[in-house]
Scaffold this active site. Structure first.
Site, PDB file in Angstrom:
ATOM      1  N   GLY A 274     -33.964 -23.230  37.513  1.00 36.56           N
ATOM      2  CA  GLY A 274     -35.171 -22.893  36.773  1.00 36.56           C
ATOM      3  C   GLY A 274     -35.218 -21.462  36.301  1.00 36.56           C
ATOM      4  O   GLY A 274     -36.043 -21.110  35.460  1.00 36.56           O
ATOM      5  N   GLY A 275     -34.364 -20.609  36.853  1.00 39.57           N
ATOM      6  CA  GLY A 275     -34.272 -19.242  36.381  1.00 39.57           C
ATOM      7  C   GLY A 275     -35.469 -18.384  36.741  1.00 39.57           C
ATOM      8  O   GLY A 275     -36.300 -18.722  37.590  1.00 39.57           O
ATOM      9  N   THR A 276     -35.557 -17.247  36.053  1.00 37.94           N
ATOM     10  CA  THR A 276     -36.582 -16.248  36.337  1.00 37.94           C
ATOM     11  C   THR A 276     -37.983 -16.797  36.168  1.00 37.94           C
ATOM     12  O   THR A 276     -38.842 -16.645  37.036  1.00 37.94           O
ATOM     13  CB  THR A 276     -36.386 -15.022  35.426  1.00 37.94           C
ATOM     14  OG1 THR A 276     -35.120 -14.420  35.709  1.00 37.94           O
ATOM     15  CG2 THR A 276     -37.495 -14.002  35.640  1.00 37.94           C
ATOM     16  N   CYS A 277     -38.250 -17.449  35.045  1.00 30.33           N
ATOM     17  CA  CYS A 277     -39.612 -17.887  34.725  1.00 30.33           C
ATOM     18  C   CYS A 277     -40.194 -18.770  35.820  1.00 30.33           C
ATOM     19  O   CYS A 277     -41.292 -18.522  36.319  1.00 30.33           O
ATOM     20  CB  CYS A 277     -39.615 -18.631  33.392  1.00 30.33           C
ATOM     21  SG  CYS A 277     -41.199 -19.414  33.000  1.00 30.33           S
TER      22      CYS A 277
ATOM     23  N   HIS B 108     -69.431 -19.692  15.679  1.00 29.65           N
ATOM     24  CA  HIS B 108     -70.374 -18.691  16.170  1.00 29.65           C
ATOM     25  C   HIS B 108     -71.165 -19.301  17.326  1.00 29.65           C
ATOM     26  O   HIS B 108     -71.620 -20.442  17.229  1.00 29.65           O
ATOM     27  CB  HIS B 108     -71.336 -18.280  15.051  1.00 29.65           C
ATOM     28  CG  HIS B 108     -72.426 -17.361  15.529  1.00 29.65           C
ATOM     29  ND1 HIS B 108     -72.214 -16.022  15.774  1.00 29.65           N
ATOM     30  CD2 HIS B 108     -73.731 -17.609  15.812  1.00 29.65           C
ATOM     31  CE1 HIS B 108     -73.336 -15.476  16.194  1.00 29.65           C
ATOM     32  NE2 HIS B 108     -74.285 -16.423  16.221  1.00 29.65           N
TER      33      HIS B 108
ATOM     34  N   GLY C  98     -28.345 -19.063  41.804  1.00 33.07           N
ATOM     35  CA  GLY C  98     -29.639 -18.971  42.470  1.00 33.07           C
ATOM     36  C   GLY C  98     -30.383 -20.285  42.424  1.00 33.07           C
ATOM     37  O   GLY C  98     -29.786 -21.360  42.400  1.00 33.07           O
TER      38      GLY C  98
END
Length: 454
Positions: free
Chosen positions: A35-38, A436, A32
């Site tokens: 870089g892959g899925t990410c 704070h 594909g």
């Protein structure tokens, strides 16, 4: 046949090849986009879609702050093109770099299967043998049988972001993090969203307190159908109709299937290489990333119990070290792994849920802090945010932390550090200054509220 020192299957975290491997001949196999899925269909583009949705959600809530804002429209194409105008060149550039600038690396751009021990054949007919192999082949969308059998066109996380416009009505099959992130995105962009799952809450793997609070909020925004399953899906007169076991239906213009992702090992003939898998299809690895086959390693979604990019990156660092240093093996640790769901409101977690901690036999101390009860929560007029912490009463060690609300993915990091460094929660709460009125006071106050011996 091509023989190399190292074959790597997958160009996601598998492409994070360190310079210390420059002396090796490497075959990098990716069918594909680099870089892959990410990079391409996961973490990065989705969060680039999420941020405009967050801006829209904040604008819609601005009236309670005395601010009169009007949303005049969403230019979806501009958002999409901004996202992929950045993502696609990175993917293309990564592949070009490996092909043109790395003389020790040969790129193969088709699917590969094992045909023997450390031997692969690609769909293009190339045969590759290697002294060592790293399987980093990732995962893909899980498609339930009811969807496969219906014949209706559907979207997944890999296709929905390439649409030309948001659907007027979006049906989402699934109730996990992918489903809830896209429900947030497309409802903000103007879609009427129906989301469905078989459990009684959305995000069922979250701590129960968080899941129940999120589900109650989601019901105010989306059409939420739970505790039922889909029995059939069909297209009728141009619209998609989803049928539920209780006899009700839901109608939409597009269907997103978001029922999880499954590891890609089942597409690789792993048995021919002697690589064993778990019942869920993940490749079995030991603490060093080694599979059952000598010289074969695995990392990321194809083997890891966590489908998280930061986990895959950590595993890649360890595996690459072990490939080069077989006599100095490092172990992969999955201690204090955090995760976030970038929906609205944001959710983040680390460690055990309260239910899991009790089931494991711990004598637990539990405390919750509402965002709306601290100074910055007043500024936000926050009505939903919550920080929940779970500690071992015997040791004061943090067992789990779970947040829902504004910037939870950032707020949790101090609690991740507490767990990772095995810091006593009493020391964490009392041993430092807390700004704070920053929102981080919700963490301080939650820790201080734990019923522990002083």
């Amino acid at each position: 046949m091509t023989h190399v020192d190292l074959a790597i299957i997958g160009s996601g975290s598998g492409n994070a090849i360190p310079p210390e491997l420059d002396h090796l001949s490497i075959a990098l196999i990716e069918e594909g986009r680099f870089g892959g899925t990410c990079l391409n269909v996961g973490c990065l583009p989705t969060k680039m879609f999420v941020h405009p949705a967050d801006v829209i959600a904040q604008a819609r809530r601005a009236a309670r702050l005395g601010v009169d804002l009007e949303l005049r429209g969403v230019d979806f194409v501009s958002i999409r093109d901004r996202v992929f105008g950045r993502i696609d060149p990175i993917a293309d550039g990564g592949e070009h770099y490996r092909r043109a600038e790395c003389p020790n690396i040969q790129v193969f751009d088709s699917h590969a299967r094992f045909v023997g021990e450390r031997t692969l054949r690609t769909a293009d007919g190339d045969e590759i043998s290697a002294a060592q192999v790293i399987v980093a082949a990732g995962s893909r969308p899980a498609i339930p049988e009811v969807v496969r059998a219906c014949g209706v066109d559907y979207l997944t996380n890999e296709t929905i972001m390439r649409l030309d416009a948001p659907p007027a009505r979006l049906l989402i099959l699934g109730s996990g993090y992918i489903a809830c992130e896209f429900a947030h995105v497309f409802s903000a962009y103007g879609s009427r969203v129906t989301i469905t799952g078989r459990s009684d809450v959305l995000l069922k793997h979250q701590d129960r307190t968080i899941a129940e609070r999120f589900t109650a909020h989601a019901r105010e925004v989306w059409d939420v159908r739970l505790s039922t399953h889909v029995t059939a899906i069909e297209r009728v007169n141009g619209e998609i109709v989803m049928h539920f076991e209780d006899g009700t239906t839901a109608c939409g213009d597009a269907l997103l299937v978001a029922t999880g992702r499954i590891p890609n090992g089942d597409r690789m003939d792993l048995h021919r290489a002697g690589i064993q898998t778990h019942d869920d299809g993940r490749i079995r690895v030991d603490e060093y990333g080694r599979t059952s086959a000598p010289g074969v390693w695995a990392l990321g979604d194809v083997s890891s119990p966590y489908q998280l990019k930061h986990v895959a990156n950590r595993e890649a660092k360890v595996v690459f070290h072990n490939v080069v240093h077989p006599h100095d093996l490092r172990a992969i640790t999955h201690h204090a792994v955090p995760a976030a769901v970038f929906t609205d409101p944001q959710i983040a977690s680390v460690g055990l849920t309260e239910e899991a901690a009790r089931a494991a036999g711990y004598d637990v101390a539990v405390a919750c802090q509402e965002f709306g009860d601290v100074g910055f929560g007043w500024a936000l007029e926050d009505e939903i945010g919550l920080c929940k912490v779970i500690a071992d009463r015997a040791t004061g060690r943090l067992l789990g932390a779970h947040l829902i609300g504004y910037e939870s993915a950032i707020l949790i990091q101090g609690l991740v550090q507490t767990m990772a460094l095995d810091t006593d929660v009493r020391d964490m709460a009392n041993g430092q200054y807390w700004i704070h009125p920053a929102l981080s006071e919700v963490v301080e106050n939650a820790l201080l509220s734990l019923d522990l011996p002083r």
